[in-house]
Design an enzyme around this catalytic site. Structure first.
Site, PDB file in Angstrom:
ATOM      1  CG  HIS A  11       7.230   0.904   4.677  1.00 13.38           C
ATOM      2  ND1 HIS A  11       6.167   0.028   4.641  1.00 13.38           N
ATOM      3  CD2 HIS A  11       6.812   2.031   4.053  1.00 13.38           C
ATOM      4  CE1 HIS A  11       5.145   0.593   4.029  1.00 13.38           C
ATOM      5  NE2 HIS A  11       5.503   1.817   3.659  1.00 13.38           N
ATOM      6  CD  GLU A  84       4.465   7.704   0.702  1.00 10.98           C
ATOM      7  OE1 GLU A  84       5.283   8.518   0.234  1.00 10.98           O
ATOM      8  OE2 GLU A  84       4.192   6.615   0.173  1.00 10.98           O
TER       9      GLU A  84
END
Length: 207
Positions: A11, A84
């Site tokens: 990202h 994550e």
């Protein structure tokens, strides 16, 4: 033999990245202005690629990083398996020298092969690998999706690359990452190979 092409990106930048605050899977931060520019630059460079599907984590920073492609109407799936790693009690806090000591001790454990070790209340790389496997099964079992875009997170990306390429998790730091970096992989049906490693050429004007 058809070859599946996987474009794997991290990202874009968030304010938490800039401020040294731990995000992990429990902090749903958004892209900052620089991160939005990075996403726009990546879209401009790769909008011509005929993606069959976009995969993201469930966290908004990955959705925002591929927003241009989603606005084209491309099919999109989000999976918590791509989130994550959880850093437990550290999430949402700025790193301090004392916490750095604990953090680096955990990293050394991982490099030594003790990938079951986790921060307090968090996940280990082994835990992340387990939750990624159903997503890997999806990626490898859908031959109709010849070209896919996957957006996820730095530490989790390292775990995923180890799994796809057959590396032990103790070697995950071999896979460097930057915000909105690109790894391109080919999958032949039995083997993954890397076509492009840590590609950031698309970001040259995204300062």
């Amino acid at each position: 033999m058809s070859v599946k092409k996987i474009y794997l990106i991290r990202h874009g930048q968030t304010d938490f990245n800039v401020r040294g605050i731990v995000q992990g899977s429990g902090v749903d931060s958004s892209l900052n202005e620089a991160g939005r520019r990075q996403a726009a630059r990546f879209f401009a460079a790769y909008r011509h690629v005929p993606f069959d599907k976009v995969y993201t984590s469930v966290l908004q920073r990955t959705h925002q990083s591929v927003q241009g492609f989603l606005e084209l109407g491309l099919p999109h799936e989000q999976h918590a398996g791509l989130n994550e790693i959880s850093w437990g009690t550290r999430e949402g806090t700025r790193i301090t020298p004392e916490e750095d000591e604990e953090y680096h001790r955990v990293l050394q454990d991982w490099k030594a092969g003790r990938t079951h070790v986790r921060m307090e209340g968090g996940e280990s790389p082994d835990d992340v690998a387990v939750r990624q496997r159903p997503v890997i099964e999806l990626l490898t079992s859908r031959p109709e999706e010849e070209t896919v875009l996957v957006c996820m997170h730095g530490r989790a990306m390292r775990v995923l690359l180890c799994q796809l390429l057959g590396y032990p998790l103790s070697q995950m730091d071999s896979f460097e990452h930057h915000n909105l970096c690109l790894y391109q992989l080919d999958y032949t049906g039995s083997l993954f190979t890397v076509r492009s490693f840590l590609d950031t050429r698309h970001l040259q004007e995204a300062v």
